[in-house]
Design an enzyme around this catalytic site. Structure first.
Site, PDB file in Angstrom:
ATOM      1  N   THR A  10      -1.063 -10.206  15.610  1.00  0.00           N
ATOM      2  CA  THR A  10      -2.624  -9.601  15.832  1.00  0.00           C
ATOM      3  C   THR A  10      -3.407  -9.600  14.513  1.00  0.00           C
ATOM      4  OG1 THR A  10      -1.527  -7.414  14.834  1.00  0.00           O
ATOM      5  CG2 THR A  10      -2.049  -7.671  17.191  1.00  0.00           C
ATOM      6  N   THR A 136       2.944 -16.414  -0.718  1.00  0.00           N
ATOM      7  CA  THR A 136       1.502 -16.295  -1.489  1.00  0.00           C
ATOM      8  C   THR A 136       1.474 -16.851  -2.723  1.00  0.00           C
ATOM      9  OG1 THR A 136      -0.119 -14.821  -1.845  1.00  0.00           O
ATOM     10  CG2 THR A 136       2.173 -13.959  -1.741  1.00  0.00           C
ATOM     11  N   GLU A 138      -0.212 -15.173  -4.703  1.00  0.00           N
ATOM     12  CA  GLU A 138       0.027 -13.956  -5.539  1.00  0.00           C
ATOM     13  C   GLU A 138       1.204 -14.075  -6.403  1.00  0.00           C
ATOM     14  OE1 GLU A 138      -2.041 -10.748  -6.430  1.00  0.00           O
ATOM     15  OE2 GLU A 138      -3.383 -12.268  -5.728  1.00  0.00           O
ATOM     16  N   TYR A 160       2.250  -5.843  -4.306  1.00  0.00           N
ATOM     17  CA  TYR A 160       2.249  -6.857  -3.100  1.00  0.00           C
ATOM     18  C   TYR A 160       2.898  -8.009  -3.702  1.00  0.00           C
ATOM     19  CZ  TYR A 160       0.423 -10.511  -0.323  1.00  0.00           C
ATOM     20  OH  TYR A 160       0.396 -11.445   0.606  1.00  0.00           O
ATOM     21  N   LYS A 164       6.385  -9.604  -2.416  1.00  0.00           N
ATOM     22  CA  LYS A 164       6.463 -10.861  -1.751  1.00  0.00           C
ATOM     23  C   LYS A 164       7.550 -11.840  -2.361  1.00  0.00           C
ATOM     24  CE  LYS A 164       3.506 -11.401   1.767  1.00  0.00           C
ATOM     25  NZ  LYS A 164       3.905 -11.999   3.009  1.00  0.00           N
TER      26      LYS A 164
HETATM   27  P1  NAP Z   1      -3.527  -9.665   8.148  1.00  0.00           P
HETATM   28  O1  NAP Z   1      -4.746 -10.300   8.760  1.00  0.00           O
HETATM   29  O2  NAP Z   1      -3.486  -8.574   7.290  1.00  0.00           O
HETATM   30  O3  NAP Z   1      -2.252  -9.646   9.350  1.00  0.00           O
HETATM   31  C1  NAP Z   1      -1.227  -8.785   8.899  1.00  0.00           C
HETATM   32  C2  NAP Z   1      -0.277  -8.681  10.362  1.00  0.00           C
HETATM   33  O4  NAP Z   1       0.952  -8.218   9.896  1.00  0.00           O
HETATM   34  C3  NAP Z   1      -1.177  -7.893  11.357  1.00  0.00           C
HETATM   35  O5  NAP Z   1      -0.749  -8.116  12.597  1.00  0.00           O
HETATM   36  C4  NAP Z   1      -0.639  -6.525  11.171  1.00  0.00           C
HETATM   37  O6  NAP Z   1      -0.392  -5.775  12.299  1.00  0.00           O
HETATM   38  C5  NAP Z   1       1.136  -6.815  10.968  1.00  0.00           C
HETATM   39  N1  NAP Z   1       2.042  -6.077  10.387  1.00  0.00           N
HETATM   40  C6  NAP Z   1       1.894  -5.110   9.391  1.00  0.00           C
HETATM   41  N2  NAP Z   1       2.718  -4.295   8.983  1.00  0.00           N
HETATM   42  C7  NAP Z   1       3.641  -4.688  10.176  1.00  0.00           C
HETATM   43  C8  NAP Z   1       4.997  -4.175  10.299  1.00  0.00           C
HETATM   44  N3  NAP Z   1       5.531  -3.503   9.481  1.00  0.00           N
HETATM   45  N4  NAP Z   1       5.513  -4.688  11.555  1.00  0.00           N
HETATM   46  C9  NAP Z   1       4.845  -5.560  12.219  1.00  0.00           C
HETATM   47  N5  NAP Z   1       3.906  -6.205  11.888  1.00  0.00           N
HETATM   48  C10 NAP Z   1       3.114  -5.607  10.918  1.00  0.00           C
HETATM   49  O7  NAP Z   1      -2.854 -10.966   7.490  1.00  0.00           O
HETATM   50  P2  NAP Z   1      -3.193 -12.520   7.369  1.00  0.00           P
HETATM   51  O8  NAP Z   1      -4.389 -12.758   6.370  1.00  0.00           O
HETATM   52  O9  NAP Z   1      -3.152 -12.756   8.677  1.00  0.00           O
HETATM   53  O10 NAP Z   1      -1.816 -12.921   6.512  1.00  0.00           O
HETATM   54  C11 NAP Z   1      -0.682 -13.257   7.261  1.00  0.00           C
HETATM   55  C12 NAP Z   1       0.392 -13.301   6.279  1.00  0.00           C
HETATM   56  O11 NAP Z   1       0.362 -14.457   5.325  1.00  0.00           O
HETATM   57  C13 NAP Z   1       0.661 -12.080   5.473  1.00  0.00           C
HETATM   58  O12 NAP Z   1       1.951 -11.889   5.445  1.00  0.00           O
HETATM   59  C14 NAP Z   1       0.020 -12.444   4.364  1.00  0.00           C
HETATM   60  O13 NAP Z   1       0.822 -11.466   3.151  1.00  0.00           O
HETATM   61  C15 NAP Z   1       0.308 -13.935   3.853  1.00  0.00           C
HETATM   62  N6  NAP Z   1      -0.697 -14.398   3.200  1.00  0.00           N
HETATM   63  C16 NAP Z   1      -2.062 -14.292   3.484  1.00  0.00           C
HETATM   64  C17 NAP Z   1      -2.936 -15.202   2.658  1.00  0.00           C
HETATM   65  C18 NAP Z   1      -4.537 -15.010   3.472  1.00  0.00           C
HETATM   66  O14 NAP Z   1      -5.196 -15.560   2.058  1.00  0.00           O
HETATM   67  N7  NAP Z   1      -4.705 -14.948   4.181  1.00  0.00           N
HETATM   68  C19 NAP Z   1      -2.350 -15.989   1.642  1.00  0.00           C
HETATM   69  C20 NAP Z   1      -1.057 -15.993   1.413  1.00  0.00           C
HETATM   70  C21 NAP Z   1       0.040 -15.162   2.264  1.00  0.00           C
HETATM   71  P3  NAP Z   1      -1.617  -4.582  12.540  1.00  0.00           P
HETATM   72  O15 NAP Z   1      -2.823  -5.591  13.135  1.00  0.00           O
HETATM   73  O16 NAP Z   1      -1.050  -3.664  13.474  1.00  0.00           O
HETATM   74  O17 NAP Z   1      -2.050  -4.083  11.377  1.00  0.00           O
HETATM   75  O1  G4F Z   2     -10.308 -10.925  -1.033  1.00  0.00           O
HETATM   76  P1  G4F Z   2      -9.227 -10.200  -1.995  1.00  0.00           P
HETATM   77  O2  G4F Z   2      -8.726  -8.894  -1.730  1.00  0.00           O
HETATM   78  O3  G4F Z   2      -7.948 -11.289  -1.836  1.00  0.00           O
HETATM   79  P2  G4F Z   2      -6.643 -11.298  -2.917  1.00  0.00           P
HETATM   80  O4  G4F Z   2      -6.266 -10.024  -3.690  1.00  0.00           O
HETATM   81  O5  G4F Z   2      -6.690 -12.619  -3.493  1.00  0.00           O
HETATM   82  O6  G4F Z   2      -5.533 -11.469  -1.938  1.00  0.00           O
HETATM   83  C1  G4F Z   2      -5.457 -12.179  -0.624  1.00  0.00           C
HETATM   84  O7  G4F Z   2      -5.045 -13.481  -0.758  1.00  0.00           O
HETATM   85  C2  G4F Z   2      -3.649 -13.539  -1.540  1.00  0.00           C
HETATM   86  C3  G4F Z   2      -3.448 -14.901  -1.706  1.00  0.00           C
HETATM   87  O8  G4F Z   2      -3.630 -15.378  -2.784  1.00  0.00           O
HETATM   88  C4  G4F Z   2      -2.727 -13.021  -0.042  1.00  0.00           C
HETATM   89  F1  G4F Z   2      -1.188 -13.226  -0.304  1.00  0.00           F
HETATM   90  C5  G4F Z   2      -3.099 -11.443   0.242  1.00  0.00           C
HETATM   91  O9  G4F Z   2      -2.557 -11.146   1.181  1.00  0.00           O
HETATM   92  C6  G4F Z   2      -4.719 -11.538   0.333  1.00  0.00           C
HETATM   93  O10 G4F Z   2      -4.891 -12.268   1.653  1.00  0.00           O
HETATM   94  O11 G4F Z   2      -9.725 -10.321  -3.514  1.00  0.00           O
HETATM   95  C7  G4F Z   2     -10.067 -11.643  -4.016  1.00  0.00           C
HETATM   96  C8  G4F Z   2     -10.475 -11.334  -5.564  1.00  0.00           C
HETATM   97  C9  G4F Z   2      -9.555 -10.506  -6.355  1.00  0.00           C
HETATM   98  O12 G4F Z   2      -9.705 -11.080  -7.435  1.00  0.00           O
HETATM   99  C10 G4F Z   2     -10.466  -9.167  -6.313  1.00  0.00           C
HETATM  100  O13 G4F Z   2     -10.275  -8.256  -7.504  1.00  0.00           O
HETATM  101  O14 G4F Z   2     -11.846 -10.786  -5.361  1.00  0.00           O
HETATM  102  C11 G4F Z   2     -12.085  -9.667  -6.238  1.00  0.00           C
HETATM  103  N1  G4F Z   2     -12.945  -8.881  -5.614  1.00  0.00           N
HETATM  104  C12 G4F Z   2     -14.112  -8.452  -6.423  1.00  0.00           C
HETATM  105  N2  G4F Z   2     -14.613  -7.380  -5.528  1.00  0.00           N
HETATM  106  C13 G4F Z   2     -12.800  -8.099  -4.627  1.00  0.00           C
HETATM  107  C14 G4F Z   2     -13.912  -7.114  -4.492  1.00  0.00           C
HETATM  108  N3  G4F Z   2     -11.749  -7.668  -3.712  1.00  0.00           N
HETATM  109  C15 G4F Z   2     -12.046  -6.972  -2.746  1.00  0.00           C
HETATM  110  N4  G4F Z   2     -11.039  -6.803  -1.687  1.00  0.00           N
HETATM  111  N5  G4F Z   2     -13.030  -5.922  -2.602  1.00  0.00           N
HETATM  112  C16 G4F Z   2     -14.054  -6.036  -3.531  1.00  0.00           C
HETATM  113  O15 G4F Z   2     -15.131  -5.394  -3.366  1.00  0.00           O
END
Ligand code: NAP
Ligand code: G4F
Length: 362
Positions: A10, A136, A138, A160, A164
């Site tokens: 989702t 990630t 991170e 986080y 991870k």
């Molecule tokens: P997201 O939009 O936050 O989606 C997270 C998903 O995990 C949602 O479907 C959520 O369900 C589900 N979830 C959370 N807790 C769960 C649980 N206990 N059991 C089963 N499902 C659960 O994240 P995303 O951006 O698509 O990222 C996907 C994955 O890639 C994550 O593992 C994230 O940490 C990793 N990642 C993301 C990025 C990025 O930039 N987007 C980068 C590197 C790694 P609900 O809808 O019910 O909340």
């Molecule tokens: O968009 P962010 O919350 O993403 P962040 O922390 O980089 O994490 C995302 O990317 C990761 C991969 O590198 C994933 F693993 C993780 O699951 C997630 O998808 O913040 C990006 C940057 C940070 O440095 C934060 O401090 O933006 C800065 N920021 C500035 N103002 C803010 C804000 N972030 C958020 N969320 N909200 C603000 O108002």
């Protein structure tokens, strides 16, 4: 017909991946959590309205209630489905929230990963089922090298990132211990029109659209100097699949190789809605002024700062480009911002209520 199981179906990535795999002819199974409110919006958005019924009635798309923290549940589901590929995308994925909920983040992001790997092992599926773990950038946190590649040492900066890191190593450990095809995609930030609204890019594009349409006054942000390597989520899910099709189980960095600041992202997003911003002041006094009207549209609020920040992330996608033939720059930074703003201008145009403030806690 290959069968894939997606945890986190989702979410942003899960919804794009489901669409991608269905188009490739897979039978796709997704785990959804029971929720008191509706949580399948992104799955409906997958297809246009006239196609929507195709997805809902798609005999190749199946949703199952579950939770990765429930080992019994995931073991039963994996046993019943017998997937060829598992994409473990489920996570508490918000870095700032992980400081408020470190224990829960550990349960989902670390133990949840173990539950899946252990289920595959216990069920005797180690030769059949390939497992992709959503690792990630991170993990690199306080970066030890620029740009970051597969060999760069890790230094996570949040609960986080630390959770991870367990997911990363337990995946590698199951690969080495049980000869499983279990691999990590170390993905840098990737965004889209389906991005959660409290991540910074989406928070900015939604606010820019609302401010342009007179539905919001100001956008409050945290660290404007933060630098990220932002790609387009649709391009990144293709790479998840490529990693699992590779002949050898290996870990890959997935990134664009370009880095931009939060300020630059905001600048460009506001430009797309016709607002030219002038930045004045420094630190928490910095403000973004609408050049045409003199109104303050962006302000810094320290409540959005993190206890420990990842100041910069820049990935080196050479390995993915060379071994997987993946194109890291299919969607440019400029195009990404344009796509997100265009989608939010439409969405906000359809919002009938005028919200006075969008002062998110995170
Ligand atoms: P997201 O939009 O936050 O989606 C997270 C998903 O995990 C949602 O479907 C959520 O369900 C589900 N979830 C959370 N807790 C769960 C649980 N206990 N059991 C089963 N499902 C659960 O994240 P995303 O951006 O698509 O990222 C996907 C994955 O890639 C994550 O593992 C994230 O940490 C990793 N990642 C993301 C990025 C990025 O930039 N987007 C980068 C590197 C790694 P609900 O809808 O019910 O909340
Ligand atoms: O968009 P962010 O919350 O993403 P962040 O922390 O980089 O994490 C995302 O990317 C990761 C991969 O590198 C994933 F693993 C993780 O699951 C997630 O998808 O913040 C990006 C940057 C940070 O440095 C934060 O401090 O933006 C800065 N920021 C500035 N103002 C803010 C804000 N972030 C958020 N969320 N909200 C603000 O108002």
């Amino acid at each position: 017909m290959k069968k894939a199981l997606i945890t986190g179906v989702t979410g942003q990535d899960g919804s794009y991946l489901a669409e991608f795999l269905l188009e490739k002819g897979y039978e796709v199974h997704g785990i959804i959590r029971r929720s008191s409110s509706y949580n399948q919006e992104r799955l409906e958005d997958i297809l246009t309205e006239e196609e929507a019924s195709v997805l809902v009635n798609n005999k190749n798309f199946h949703l199952h209630y579950g939770d990765v923290t429930d080992a019994l549940n995931v073991t039963r589901l994996i046993g019943e489905i017998q997937p060829d590929e598992i994409y473990n995308l489920a996570a508490q994925s918000h870095v700032r929230v992980s400081f408020d909920m470190p224990g829960y983040t550990l349960d989902v992001d670390a133990k949840g990963t173990l539950n899946i790997l252990e289920a595959v092992r216990i069920l005797g599926l180690t030769d059949k089922t390939r497992v992709y773990q959503a690792s990630t950038s991170e993990l690199f946190g306080k970066v030890q090298e620029v740009p970051q590649k597969e060999t760069t040492p890790f230094y996570p900066r949040s609960p986080y990132g630390v959770a991870k890191i367990y997911g990363f190593w337990i995946t590698k450990n199951y690969r080495e211990s049980y000869n499983m095809f279990a691999v990590n995609g170390i993905l840098f930030n990737h965004e889209s029109e389906r991005r959660g609204e409290t991540f910074v890019t989406r928070k900015i594009t939604l606010a820019a659209a609302r401010i342009a349409q007179g539905k919001q006054k100001k956008l409050l942000l945290g660290n404007l100097d933060s630098l990220r390597d932002w790609g387009y989520a649709k391009d990144y899910v293709e790479c998840m699949w490529l990693i699992l099709q590779h002949e050898k189980p290996e870990d890959f960095v997935i990134a664009t190789g370009e880095m931009h600041s939060v300020r630059e992202f905001a600048d460009l997003a506001f430009k797309h809605v016709g607002i030219e911003i002038e930045w004045i002041g420094h630190g928490i006094e910095e403000k973004g002024i609408n050049k045409a009207t003199g109104e303050i549209v962006v302000e810094v609020d320290p409540k959005f700062f993190r206890p420990a920040e990842v100041e910069q992330l820049l990935g080196d996608p050479t390995k993915a480009r060379t071994l997987l033939g993946w194109n890291p720059t299919r969607t440019s930074f400029e195009d990404l911002v344009r796509i997100m703003v265009a989608a939010d201008m439409m969405k906000v145009g359809n919002e009938d209520i005028v919200k006075k403030t969008f002062d998110y806690v995170i």
